[in-house]
Design an enzyme around this catalytic site. Structure first.
Site, PDB file in Angstrom:
ATOM      1  N   GLU A  61      76.825  45.839  65.548  1.00 12.28           N
ATOM      2  CA  GLU A  61      76.702  47.057  65.373  1.00 12.28           C
ATOM      3  C   GLU A  61      75.361  47.379  65.962  1.00 12.28           C
ATOM      4  O   GLU A  61      74.760  48.685  65.523  1.00 12.28           O
ATOM      5  CB  GLU A  61      76.235  47.089  63.758  1.00 12.28           C
ATOM      6  CG  GLU A  61      77.574  47.274  62.803  1.00 12.28           C
ATOM      7  CD  GLU A  61      78.495  46.176  62.875  1.00 12.28           C
ATOM      8  OE1 GLU A  61      78.031  44.849  63.050  1.00 12.28           O
ATOM      9  OE2 GLU A  61      79.673  46.192  63.550  1.00 12.28           O
ATOM     10  N   ASN A  88      84.193  43.511  66.705  1.00 13.89           N
ATOM     11  CA  ASN A  88      84.352  44.934  67.103  1.00 13.89           C
ATOM     12  C   ASN A  88      83.937  45.317  68.370  1.00 13.89           C
ATOM     13  O   ASN A  88      82.727  44.852  68.932  1.00 13.89           O
ATOM     14  CB  ASN A  88      84.220  45.800  65.953  1.00 13.89           C
ATOM     15  CG  ASN A  88      82.251  45.764  65.684  1.00 13.89           C
ATOM     16  OD1 ASN A  88      81.856  44.825  65.181  1.00 13.89           O
ATOM     17  ND2 ASN A  88      81.633  46.889  66.171  1.00 13.89           N
ATOM     18  N   ASP A 139      86.741  48.991  62.762  1.00 16.53           N
ATOM     19  CA  ASP A 139      85.808  47.820  62.489  1.00 16.53           C
ATOM     20  C   ASP A 139      86.520  46.561  62.014  1.00 16.53           C
ATOM     21  O   ASP A 139      85.917  45.876  61.234  1.00 16.53           O
ATOM     22  CB  ASP A 139      84.526  48.087  61.722  1.00 16.53           C
ATOM     23  CG  ASP A 139      83.440  46.999  61.764  1.00 16.53           C
ATOM     24  OD1 ASP A 139      83.060  46.611  63.019  1.00 16.53           O
ATOM     25  OD2 ASP A 139      83.042  46.694  60.716  1.00 16.53           O
TER      26      ASP A 139
HETATM   27  O1  LIG Z   1      79.741  42.769  64.729  1.00 17.07           O
HETATM   28  C1  LIG Z   1      78.773  41.737  64.396  1.00 17.07           C
HETATM   29  O2  LIG Z   1      77.964  41.361  65.048  1.00 17.07           O
HETATM   30  C2  LIG Z   1      78.737  41.546  62.851  1.00 17.07           C
HETATM   31  C3  LIG Z   1      78.020  40.393  62.098  1.00 17.07           C
HETATM   32  C4  LIG Z   1      78.132  40.181  61.083  1.00 17.07           C
HETATM   33  C5  LIG Z   1      77.059  38.997  60.460  1.00 17.07           C
HETATM   34  O3  LIG Z   1      76.475  38.519  61.547  1.00 17.07           O
HETATM   35  O4  LIG Z   1      77.226  38.573  59.650  1.00 17.07           O
HETATM   36  C6  LIG Z   1      79.165  40.662  60.380  1.00 17.07           C
HETATM   37  C7  LIG Z   1      79.735  41.620  60.902  1.00 17.07           C
HETATM   38  N1  LIG Z   1      79.739  42.084  62.310  1.00 17.07           N
HETATM   39  C8  LIG Z   1      80.994  42.321  60.186  1.00 17.07           C
HETATM   40  O5  LIG Z   1      81.906  43.191  60.767  1.00 17.07           O
HETATM   41  C9  LIG Z   1      81.029  42.048  58.667  1.00 17.07           C
HETATM   42  O6  LIG Z   1      81.988  42.655  58.183  1.00 17.07           O
HETATM   43  C10 LIG Z   1      80.258  40.930  58.262  1.00 17.07           C
HETATM   44  C11 LIG Z   1      80.231  40.540  56.914  1.00 17.07           C
HETATM   45  C12 LIG Z   1      79.309  39.748  57.148  1.00 17.07           C
HETATM   46  C13 LIG Z   1      78.741  39.085  55.816  1.00 17.07           C
HETATM   47  O7  LIG Z   1      78.021  38.141  55.831  1.00 17.07           O
HETATM   48  O8  LIG Z   1      79.303  39.330  54.532  1.00 17.07           O
HETATM   49  N2  LIG Z   1      78.749  39.528  58.177  1.00 17.07           N
HETATM   50  C14 LIG Z   1      79.190  40.393  58.772  1.00 17.07           C
END
Ligand SMILES: O=C(O)c1cc(C(=O)O)c2c(n1)C(=O)C(=O)c1cc(C(=O)O)[nH]c1-2
Ligand SMILES: O=C(O)c1cc(C(=O)O)c2c(n1)C(=O)C(=O)c1cc(C(=O)O)[nH]c1-2
Lengths: 594, 594
Positions: free
Chosen positions: B188, B274, B316
């Protein structure tokens, strides 16, 4: 004069208008006030959980409090509703016991961030009170909230303390008659202590009684208020004449401990804290009425009698520990008494009608600041070698400032007629120095370093007879036993340790029947209740308070935290901060067989 | 091609030099890596706790983590030692199971406070790894620590990610052969994703494989790396030609999910996240190799095959969810396969040797962004009405960005030959808009609002056959089932709910055998181990993650937290923040009878 006599679980025939709490406390299925009952027994007749099945106890459910500072209170249970309060930021939770997987309501008060820095001993709270469809909750920043017990909505609020003056609120309020009684903390900030009554319905202040100053500020009468030590009226200027100049105005004597109430005598009991500044050289005189047991009419605040335990304190032996109301056999006569384990290491049995001492004993043999009580004056005989003062470095004083017992409440078991007391076992060195008062700044004037008492341990849990001063059995613990005790009709005593073990022992023998490692260290007080035919025991797990101030406040210098940090530096090897309500019960099969 | 075939609990005959972990994972008494075993089954043959006695489970002990943000990992157990890691500030704990009332050691890393603000979805951590007397722990701020398992002392550390560029680390490392493999988060924030291998003994970087850019940056070969969708080599510029200009440099494809490893094929599997910015109009092309399953040689990093699940993502649907390695019966032939429940709502069974798809099904019938998979291209057939883009407000897309499953890992039970999957059930509206890249600032470009899926519930737990796409049984939950699953030889499936219920169900029937209300909501993953003849089950309780980002980050606007806050606004009526390790076991009598 040697045996305690059984008095009823709850007093009856109350002249007070608040008949409801007086009768509600007779319902053993509930735990209607922080202290369980007005008499502060912390005893419940419930016996589904008993000596033969306690080994089968298990955690029934648990709930994070959403906070991580010390949890020193306990829930109250009225019917199917449970209420409890966290440490600052003082969330108040209501749980419907039919749906413990939900939060019925949560009240999150606005909070003044000036309060935590002036709380001496962690940002604790000792629990909310209930009466007549309202929940009363003290917030650290000095506001007393009256909440609708159904919705958690604020009905009224009263500003009782001002953090910018060093005033905070950590104690539990008590509802007596038409009034909510509440105290104030800040003895380490030169706060002049007071107790205040608010009308429970409206929040209007009914009376306020200071701990020092002119008799009329203290709601004392020169002719009608008795000094329990002499058996005589206190006379004019009973406080003023024991201070130099205006010292009484920053005189301490705060009221942050537990209260108790005798509906028959219509007397409210509590103790006052240390006199302002820990340097006694700065305040010649007896510093009345700091360190004093007070017996007051809860409607008017008038003091019936007073008894000062530690005149001219030089050790921070706050006299706020709870008064447990029992009847005792005094030379063949049944006498209404109160039993009080003071910070100073002496247990006091007092005639609670007159304030006359009945039996005073050291409950920790290591006590050395005083050799005993002078039978003529009823005042302690201080060892001059242990008296502190300006620029003196006094070593090996026992107990330490945390006392042989601090706020952790004892329990009285009418079956064994013994007191179950979670204790400290500590000594200290104490260097007093001059300090200038400035509103809202520490007014301490002493460098203290606490150490474990003789034997190298810091805590004890004892079964004790205060009439004889005899310890029937005891457990030693590495750290102070800073959580409260409870006893039950099942023949059990319950308490928690600073490491976080929740323990159930046989009240008769001290035999450990069950222990469970809760998430954090325990400084809270067990309660029990019946729900849907099952007996539950609840305890807040969340280390902190003065005992764990190093962890709670992230302090590392040994003398920090008013001399407490070095003592328990290794506590971090055993437990972590964290707030959880833990609720125990028997498996359904075992429970239904009992 | 319809039945899953049983393969051994752990693969043997490993050519890898790290024989120790390959054989250690065969010891069912331990839980030696975050995923249990290299194949990511999260299955343990232990069966002391089984369908007939699970109802007697009880909490054996508990431990506060000293933190209050989401706990998404799980402990590992090697012999009598347990290790686990908290969310930021990333404490690593070692507990000697012979003395669970003590902390054997705690490592508290220095931490960069710039990291939490650039963590998209709470400051979670998915657990430490172990090999050869060392514990490997990722910290949110980008440092990979190698700790001496005996003392907790740092042996080496490697800076793998830079918060000021939006890079963080939330995933669990995996030790394979001589290397520690670790990922990066920050999709993100326009981070160009990469996977990195460090020498386990020295911390020296061995290889790094980017998810986008020139083939050589990705350790891909135009002629030898196969595109699983076509069965053909990827060719030159396999990624570059799917991006406009320099967009690939901020192209996302981060690697924050779980890894798996096949010692026989010597292949490492993981998925990429993503593509950079959630606004697909800003990045025409297939945006390779975001949203891709990668199969790499763990020694060199070379990619053997790749398969992109969601080309040109507009929702996403990060492809990072775990790959579970099982052998399947593909038209009468036993084929080494991987099973993957993608965020996009499709379950993939792939030949794990070649990358060829074997079976792809919607595992949630509500999936509507694509009608199916084109059998010729092996790419999804996107419903143009559900394609998002610049200044379009697309409504009722299912699943929502959190997917029908996010990071919460499934479990494979070789006894039932079914997959046990904790799931989401969500839809959303999605408004994309243009956004400019600035290092360390959000690079999102979409306003999302998530809502419960058809039926009004947000979570499911299912027993599922990915060869047929059949759901054998399911439970619905009010909130997303954001904690992982575990199955055991006792015929049980374990999982936790966002409300905090820890559940044990009969793997065959789904019948609820036991549930316990843990202190906080559960987003962690159950593990089991044997100690001193007793089987224990451990789970971290501590709500947070993207599912509970509103609570964790104290956000209230419905569209805050990347569109997740409004969805679970009522979660605060059920649970609180708070971190606790909860360990369950049978009462000794019941345990010893089994
Ligand atoms: O694109 C990324 O680098 C990234 C990192 C993370 C993360 O590091 O926890 C999540 C997501 N995306 C993501 O899309 C996502 O749905 C998500 C859920 C969670 C969580 O810990 O509940 N982390 C992340
Ligand atoms: O003098 C005061 O006003 C005052 C207040 C408090 C408090 O409010 O908690 C404590 C004390 N003193 C004190 O002396 C003391 O030992 C103490 C222990 C604790 C605790 O919560 O662990 N509070 C306090």
């Amino acid at each position: 004069a040697s045996a305690l006599m059984l008095s009823a679980h709850a007093q009856s025939n109350a002249p007070s208008s608040n008949a409801s709490l007086v009768s509600m406390q007779k319902n053993a299925n509930d735990w209607v006030m922080p202290t369980g009952t007005y008499n502060n027994w912390r005893y419940s007749p419930l016996k589904q959980i008993n000596t033969s099945n306690a080994k089968n106890l298990q955690v029934a459910w648990s709930m994070s409090t959403g906070t991580d500072r010390g949890l020193e209170g306990q829930p109250i249970v009225i019917g199917n509703m449970m209420y409890f309060e966290t440490s600052y930021p003082n969330y108040v939770y209501a749980i419907d016991l039919n749906h413990p997987d939900q939060i019925a309501w949560k009240y999150s008060p606005p909070h003044d961030s000036n309060a935590p820095p002036v709380a001496c001993c962690d940002v604790v709270n000792r629990g909310p009170a209930y009466a007549d469809g309202m929940v009363y909750a003290n917030a650290l920043d000095g506001v007393l909230y009256a909440l609708d017990a159904k919705t958690g909505k604020v009905v009224w609020q009263a500003k009782n303390a001002h953090p910018q003056k060093g005033q905070t609120m950590t104690g539990a309020p008590m509802v007596v008659g038409d009034n909510v009684i509440t105290g104030v903390a800040g003895g380490e900030y030169g706060v002049r202590g007071y107790l205040t009554a608010y009308n429970a319905k409206t929040g209007k202040q009914v009376w306020r009684a200071y701990s020092e100053g002119p008799n009329k500020d203290m709601l004392m009468s020169a002719t009608h208020t008795i000094n329990g030590a002499t058996g005589k009226p206190i006379g004019p200027h009973s406080s003023l004449k024991t201070w130099q100049g205006n010292e009484w105005k920053v005189g301490g004597g705060t009221t942050w401990g537990w209260f108790s109430y005798d509906p028959k005598l219509n007397l409210l009991y509590y103790g006052t804290g240390n006199p302002g500044t820990w340097n006694p050289s700065q305040r010649p005189g007896k510093n009345r009425w700091s360190m004093t047991i007070m017996a007051r009419n809860p409607e008017t605040g008038e003091a019936k009698w007073v008894y000062q335990m530690t005149p001219h304190d030089g050790w921070d032996y706050d006299g706020v520990n709870e008064m447990v109301l029992v009847n005792v056999d005094d030379k063949g006569k049944e006498v209404p008494a109160l039993v009080h384990f003071d910070r100073n290491g002496f247990s006091y049995v007092m005639n609670r009608e007159t304030g006359a001492p009945i039996a005073i004993h050291k409950y920790d043999p290591s006590v050395n600041w005083a050799t005993g009580i002078n039978p003529k004056t009823n005042e302690p005989i201080v060892d001059p070698a242990k008296m502190t003062g300006n620029n003196k470095d006094v070593k090996d004083i026992c107990p330490a400032s945390q006392g042989d017992k601090d706020e952790q409440p004892v329990s009285y078991d009418p079956q064994t007629k013994l007191f179950y007391a979670p204790l400290n076992h500590l000594c200290m060195s104490y260097q007093a120095f001059n300090v200038k008062y400035k509103a809202g700044f520490p007014f301490v004037g002493a460098i203290v370093n606490m150490i474990p008492g003789p034997g190298g341990y810091r805590g004890r849990f004892i079964a004790y007879n205060p009439m004889t001063g005899k310890t029937i059995w005891q457990h030693h613990d590495m750290f102070q036993d800073w959580g409260g005790a409870m006893t039950t009709g099942g023949g059990l005593a319950f308490y928690g340790t600073l490491k976080g073990m929740f323990r159930v022992v046989d009240a008769k023998t001290g035999k450990m029947l069950y222990q469970f490692k809760t998430p954090s260290g325990i400084i809270g007080n067990p309660i029990t209740y019946m729900h849907d035919g099952k007996q539950y025991v609840a305890i807040l797990s969340g280390v902190g308070g003065w005992a764990a101030i190093g962890m709670a406040d992230n302090l590392h210098k040994a003398s920090a935290g008013l001399g407490a940090v070095g003592l328990n530096a290794t506590l971090t090897d055993y437990t972590n901060l964290g707030g959880t309500l833990m609720v125990f019960a028997l498996p359904s099969k075992v429970a239904s067989a009992n």
